[in-house]
Design a protein around this motif. Structure first.
Motif, PDB file in Angstrom:
ATOM      1  N   HIS A 417      -0.301  80.116  37.385  1.00  0.00           N
ATOM      2  CA  HIS A 417       0.751  79.116  37.592  1.00  0.00           C
ATOM      3  C   HIS A 417       0.573  78.407  38.937  1.00  0.00           C
ATOM      4  CE1 HIS A 417       3.234  79.646  34.051  1.00  0.00           C
ATOM      5  NE2 HIS A 417       3.003  80.949  34.123  1.00  0.00           N
ATOM      6  N   ASN A 418       0.120  79.141  39.950  1.00  0.00           N
ATOM      7  CA  ASN A 418      -0.080  78.520  41.257  1.00  0.00           C
ATOM      8  C   ASN A 418      -1.252  77.540  41.237  1.00  0.00           C
ATOM      9  OD1 ASN A 418       2.049  79.929  42.375  1.00  0.00           O
ATOM     10  ND2 ASN A 418       0.772  81.613  43.090  1.00  0.00           N
ATOM     11  N   ILE A 419      -2.364  77.942  40.635  1.00  0.00           N
ATOM     12  CA  ILE A 419      -3.523  77.042  40.602  1.00  0.00           C
ATOM     13  C   ILE A 419      -3.267  75.885  39.650  1.00  0.00           C
ATOM     14  CG2 ILE A 419      -4.887  78.058  38.712  1.00  0.00           C
ATOM     15  CD1 ILE A 419      -7.337  77.836  40.556  1.00  0.00           C
ATOM     16  N   GLY A 420      -2.331  76.079  38.718  1.00  0.00           N
ATOM     17  CA  GLY A 420      -1.962  74.974  37.835  1.00  0.00           C
ATOM     18  C   GLY A 420      -1.408  73.786  38.597  1.00  0.00           C
ATOM     19  N   ASP A 421      -0.789  74.034  39.760  1.00  0.00           N
ATOM     20  CA  ASP A 421      -0.296  72.919  40.571  1.00  0.00           C
ATOM     21  C   ASP A 421      -1.442  72.059  41.089  1.00  0.00           C
ATOM     22  OD1 ASP A 421       2.336  73.660  40.219  1.00  0.00           O
ATOM     23  OD2 ASP A 421       2.401  74.907  42.014  1.00  0.00           O
ATOM     24  N   VAL A 422      -2.600  72.674  41.331  1.00  0.00           N
ATOM     25  CA  VAL A 422      -3.767  71.899  41.786  1.00  0.00           C
ATOM     26  C   VAL A 422      -4.221  70.959  40.671  1.00  0.00           C
ATOM     27  CG1 VAL A 422      -6.082  72.024  42.769  1.00  0.00           C
ATOM     28  CG2 VAL A 422      -4.424  73.830  43.264  1.00  0.00           C
ATOM     29  N   LEU A 423      -4.066  71.388  39.424  1.00  0.00           N
ATOM     30  CA  LEU A 423      -4.425  70.507  38.304  1.00  0.00           C
ATOM     31  C   LEU A 423      -3.556  69.250  38.297  1.00  0.00           C
ATOM     32  CD1 LEU A 423      -5.055  73.076  35.437  1.00  0.00           C
ATOM     33  CD2 LEU A 423      -6.738  71.548  36.485  1.00  0.00           C
ATOM     34  N   LYS A 424      -2.326  69.362  38.687  1.00  0.00           N
ATOM     35  CA  LYS A 424      -1.474  68.163  38.789  1.00  0.00           C
ATOM     36  C   LYS A 424      -2.048  67.188  39.815  1.00  0.00           C
ATOM     37  CE  LYS A 424       2.842  70.623  37.636  1.00  0.00           C
ATOM     38  NZ  LYS A 424       2.309  71.962  37.481  1.00  0.00           N
ATOM     39  N   ASP A 425      -2.532  67.734  40.939  1.00  0.00           N
ATOM     40  CA  ASP A 425      -3.166  66.871  41.938  1.00  0.00           C
ATOM     41  C   ASP A 425      -4.422  66.217  41.372  1.00  0.00           C
ATOM     42  OD1 ASP A 425      -1.271  67.618  43.936  1.00  0.00           O
ATOM     43  OD2 ASP A 425      -2.379  69.483  44.243  1.00  0.00           O
ATOM     44  N   CYS A 426      -5.152  66.965  40.554  1.00  0.00           N
ATOM     45  CA  CYS A 426      -6.355  66.398  39.935  1.00  0.00           C
ATOM     46  C   CYS A 426      -6.000  65.210  39.050  1.00  0.00           C
ATOM     47  CB  CYS A 426      -7.066  67.466  39.105  1.00  0.00           C
ATOM     48  SG  CYS A 426      -7.743  68.841  40.057  1.00  0.00           S
ATOM     49  N   VAL A 427      -4.947  65.332  38.269  1.00  0.00           N
ATOM     50  CA  VAL A 427      -4.550  64.242  37.373  1.00  0.00           C
ATOM     51  C   VAL A 427      -4.190  63.003  38.176  1.00  0.00           C
ATOM     52  CG1 VAL A 427      -2.886  63.521  35.612  1.00  0.00           C
ATOM     53  CG2 VAL A 427      -3.743  65.867  35.620  1.00  0.00           C
TER      54      VAL A 427
END
Length: 1001
Positions: A417-427
């Protein structure tokens, strides 16, 4: 040796502590040693031990620790001559210990540093210590240790110094000597005959001064210190490596460009970064890639490299965006760090990627080369993260068979869930369509692979899709249709079904814009209810699908209700999932058009009500039947909470009937199970829904509702009913035919509940019923905010005040906070009204009750302040509060001060100090203002109370000089009416007392 008896006693106690054969003997020895350290004799005894050659390290270490603690806690016992004599003695001890154990050297240096901070007569510790130790190569390490701990001891909160003296000593010891320190460290590096660990100690000292903020990048950029730090990073010794990491991170932190940097300083920082540090970082990255300890998974080694590179990335984020060509190697190294397998370590990098994305979006446009380069970086990052999201192959294997433990599973889920926030930055940087293409292609490869890949290979990109959802527009029409069309092709595996179902729930806003997918998704979710491991995901996703797509599902309400009843009856859902399913159905029913709305409401509510009625008619309920009763109330409550009808007369008439019938069920439940906490809680939540969402329907029976709440509390003492009463207060304006009637209703409710609560408190200690204490004083606080004039004027209010004084002793944090906040709700408005009455004294010729008191504010107030001042000065019972504060103020002062100095939680300090400052204002100005004597000077009442309270504190815990200083400042602030300064004084004094007595009993 005149001090020999005391030395012998210390030796005997230490022997008993370390070698005693019984626990009682060791505890007695420890207690004796703690008491010894507080005595004046401890000074000479410790000094004697340190000066002797016959004692071992344990004894000498105890003596050094004792001296250090005495310097911190009892420095005033020395006097200036004694302090200077002790300094000389400790310097000699340090010189003799230069080849001794490091812990002893460190303790002696700490004692010297603490002396240096407090001893103003020691004019130049830097020069004196340098002169004593620099000429001897074997002693240089002692000098470096002293200089390393000096900045840390400047910040030691246990050292009690006035602010002005602290600033003066910090300037003399650090700021004025920072340049000399750099020269000294460089000189040490050039001495060939230093001890082997000297270079490491140079780095430690250098890092300590860097952290203090006294050394800048400009001071070190042309020295050998930077090269030393990076060279030490190649050391195989772990302690040297860690020291180098700390030093480099300190250097990199200095490269940040701050808002207050002069343009020339910013330019020089950037030049130093680009010319000196970027090449060094490239070398670090190359070293990391070939370091065998990294390949072997050495966690500390990996952490060190990642710390250095992350510190650089965070410091240079803006520079990276503006000059990507220079920093491309650094960014590449950061991506390599993300590839490492240490999930805990790479977590430290998540903030960097967010900051870099922010800077990229703020400083570039899509056509910029920098944006394109960084977009490619973030695309790579998507694939790296998706690999990290993959569950291990051992996930399905039990712990006993070598699989993941329960804690490892929980930790991995949290990491995802924490690294999932980095995916938002990627988008954000890559763009939604390109970003979505990565998990789509991964899933496509997984589906088309032969042989079929493990479920983890498809589940990881599904989770990535879910994490990206917040940054994907509901108008995306390229990738999401392909992704949704793929769902039917997934292999039949419950974990894939679970993940895919949650993805549907994440994109229901998109589905609302693409209704052709509603039916498929509804069917897909429904199938999941048949699999126990997927049912929870189905309930959650159905809730969102029904919420966002209710207009497309309304025509299917009857089939959905039938399916709902079947699923609930099957027992495959947990209670929480049943509630989510109920909420989903409520959204659909809200969208059912007339004339069928009332039919849908009836079809859901009546069976629930009938089932409740049957259960509540039984003479006894089993535990399972009680749980079913609780769930039925919750189902009905969540349905009524999320189901809305407006301008639909048949539906409103039906709801009125349902609610009235529901109230008879509530009454029955309370009569029989008011003392059963789970049942009482579910009933209270249901009544809250009725009160907050259907006040007009409930108004004819609101007196019955209030009576039931009060009677239930009177019978049971359960805090649940106080909680419910507070919710009733929140909507008081809708309870009566007008505001006056509403206020009378809730005032009567609070008064009756107070009578019952006060009777309970008389027989039960507050700490035995912390939840009830918390709920009661929360209720009173809300009542005082809602209707202060009404509540304060009730006959029970003086007894509430008495209870609120006593309740400050409760040892439960939340209960404690509720009592303190209640006091602020009494005292702060009273202080404001007294101030307004004084300011408007020209308009208050006769009495505070004069209508002329209603003077408009000088400037528009904020909505919050307007709400808090909604009670006019002519209706607020200032005189009554002043009278109560005068009567109970001493006890309140003692309780607040005791709590601040002893047992209030750190988070309670600000509110408690605020309450005490307001009490000071009320008892100082209140008596005169209440008598219309507006020009009278403040009374000294609080000074008398504080003096009486402080006189009970022993000298050892609070020296007379400090008490006098406190009283002098307090008297000054009272006379000048600086109430905020009273709050600061009380907070600072309490903090000082706590630090001083942290180890004292």
């Amino acid at each position: 040796m005149s001090n020999q008896p005391a030395v012998s006693e210390v030796i005997n106690a230490l022997n008993a502590l370390y070698q005693g054969t019984s626990l009682q003997e060791r505890e007695q020895a420890n207690s004796w040693l703690e008491q010894f350290q507080k005595t004046a004799q401890a000074w000479t005894t410790s000094d004697t031990i340190l000066g002797s050659t016959e004692f071992g390290i344990e004894v000498k270490l105890f003596a050094a620790q004792t001296l250090r603690n005495k310097v911190i806690n009892d420095f005033s016992e020395l006097g200036e001559p004694g302090a200077l004599q002790l300094r000389d003695s400790v310097v000699n001890h340090l010189r003799y210990a230069r080849n001794g154990p490091q812990p002893l050297i460190t303790q002696l240096c700490l004692a010297l540093a603490d002396l240096a901070v407090q001893l103003g007569a020691w004019k130049d510790p830097f020069a004196d210590m340098t002169g004593s130790f620099l000429s001897d190569p074997e002693s240089v390490s002692c000098l470096l240790e002293f200089l390393a701990v000096l900045p840390e001891e400047i910040e030691n909160e246990r050292i009690l110094l006035p602010t002005d003296l602290f600033r003066q000593r910090a300037t003399e010891l650090l700021t004025q000597r920072a340049g000399d320190l750099i020269l000294l460290l460089v000189q040490c590096l050039r001495q060939p005959d230093l001890k082997a660990d000297a270079h490491t100690k140079v780095l430690v000292c250098f890092t300590s001064w860097l952290r203090s903020g006294e050394i800048t990048l400009m001071m070190i950029q042309n020295t050998s210190l930077i090269e030393l730090a990076f060279a030490a990073l190649k050391a195989e010794d772990d302690s040297v490596f860690e020291t180098a990491v700390d030093a480099i991170c300190g250097i990199l932190g200095e490269t940040r460009i701050d808002h207050d940097d002069e343009p020339e300083d910013a330019r020089l920082k950037s030049i130093s970064v680009e010319q000196q540090l970027v090449p060094q970082l490239s070398a670090v990255a190359a070293q990391m890639r070939i370091d065998p300890q990294v390949a072997e998974g050495n966690e500390e080694r990996i952490r060190g490299y990642c710390r250095v590179l992350t510190e650089a990335g965070e410091a240079w984020a803006q520079r990276i965006v503006l000059n990507i060509a220079v920093f491309e190697s650094t960014v590449s190294a950061l991506v390599d760090c993300m590839r490492l397998d240490s999930l805990e370590v790479i977590g430290m990098m998540f903030e960097f990627w967010a900051v870099l994305a922010d800077n990229t979006m703020e400083s570039t446009v899509p056509c910029d080369p920098a944006r394109r380069t960084l977009a490619a970086v973030y695309e790579t990052l998507i694939d790296v993260i998706t690999r990290h999201l993959r569950y291990p192959d051992s996930f399905d294997t039990s712990d006993a068979q070598g699989g993941m433990t329960a804690k490892e599973r929980d930790d991995f889920r949290e990491f995802r869930h924490n690294i999932g926030d980095v995916l938002k930055d990627c988008v954000r940087v890559v763009g939604q369509t390109k970003a979505l293409a990565h998990p789509y292609n991964s899933m496509l490869n997984g589906i088309n692979s032969t042989p079929q890949l493990p479920w983890q290979e498809i589940e990881a990109p599904l989770f990535a899709l879910r994490a990206m959802g917040a940054e994907v527009s509901s108008q995306e029409n390229v990738m999401l249709p392909k992704i949704m069309d793929m769902f039917s092709q997934f292999p039949a595996h419950p974990r894939l079904r679970y993940a895919a179902t949650l993805v549907i729930g994440r994109y229901t806003e998109w589905t609302a814009e693409h209704p052709q997918y509603v039916q498929f998704q509804l069917n897909y979710i429904a199938e999941g209810f048949k699999v126990r491991d997927v049912a929870a995901a189905s309930a959650q996703s159905l809730k969102y699908l029904c919420q966002d797509c209710s207009k497309y599902l309304a025509e299917h309400w009857a089939n959905m209700l039938k399916f709902y009843n079947e699923v609930v009856a099957s027992g495959t859902l947990d209670d929480g999932d049943v509630i989510e399913f109920s909420q989903a159905l409520a959204h659909v029913v809200s969208a059912v058009p007339e004339p069928d709305t009332h039919l849908a409401i009836e079809a859901f509510c009546l069976p629930v009500g009938q089932e409740l009625g049957v259960l509540l008619q039984r003479s006894e309920l089993t535990s399972g039947e009680k749980q079913k009763t609780i769930l039925l109330f919750e189902r009905m409550g969540v349905f009524l909470r999320f189901m809305h009808v407006e301008d639909n007369e048949p539906a409103e008439i039906l709801l009125s009937r349902i609610i009235n019938e529901s109230w008879s069920l509530v009454s029955s439940a309370l009569q029989r199970y008011a003392a059963d906490p789970p049942v009482a809680e579910s009933v209270a939540k249901f009544v809250r829904v009725l009160v907050e969402y259907y006040p007009n329907i409930l108004r004819p029976i609101v007196v019955q509702v209030i009576d039931a709440v009060v009677n239930s509390f009177q019978r049971t003492g359960q805090g649940t009913y106080l909680w419910l009463a507070r919710r009733i207060l929140n909507v008081y304006q809708s309870l009566g035919v007008d505001e006056s009637a509403s206020l009378q209703l809730v005032t009567s409710m609070v008064e009756r509940l107070s009578e019952a609560a006060l009777a309970l408190f008389q027989n039960t200690p507050f700490s035995d019923i912390p939840e009830t204490t918390e709920d009661y004083f929360n209720l009173v606080e809300r009542a005082l905010e809602t209707a202060p004039g009404y509540i304060i004027s009730t006959p029970t209010f003086p007894y509430i005040v008495q209870a609120a004084v006593a309740a400050l002793e409760v040892n439960h944090f939340h209960a404690q906070m509720s009592v303190i906040y209640m006091w602020t709700q009494i005292l702060n408005p009273t202080k404001r009204h007294i101030r307004l009455m004084r300011e408007n004294r020209s308009a208050l010729q006769v009495t505070p009750a004069s209508p002329a008191a209603r003077a408009p504010p000088a400037s528009p107030a904020s909505p919050l302040r307007q709400r808090r001042r909604s009670v006019r000065p002519d209706t607020y019972p200032v005189e009554h509060i002043v009278e109560l504060c005068s009567k109970h103020g001493f006890d309140l002062t003692v309780k607040l001060m005791h709590g601040l100095m002893r047992n209030f939680d750190h988070e309670a300090v600000s509110a408690a100090a605020d309450a005490l400052a307001s009490l000071t204002a009320v008892v100082s100005d209140g008596p005169a203002v209440a008598k219309a004597q507006y020009d009278s000077p403040p009374l000294a009442t609080m000074c008398e109370w504080e003096q009486a309270m402080l006189s009970q504190i022993p000298e050892a815990n609070f020296p007379t000089a400090d008490k006098q200083a406190f009283m002098s400042e307090l008297a000054e602030y009272i006379q000048t009416r600086h109430w905020p300064k009273v709050k600061t004084l009380v907070s600072d004094t309490a903090a000082m007392f706590r630090r001083r007595n942290a180890t004292k009993k």
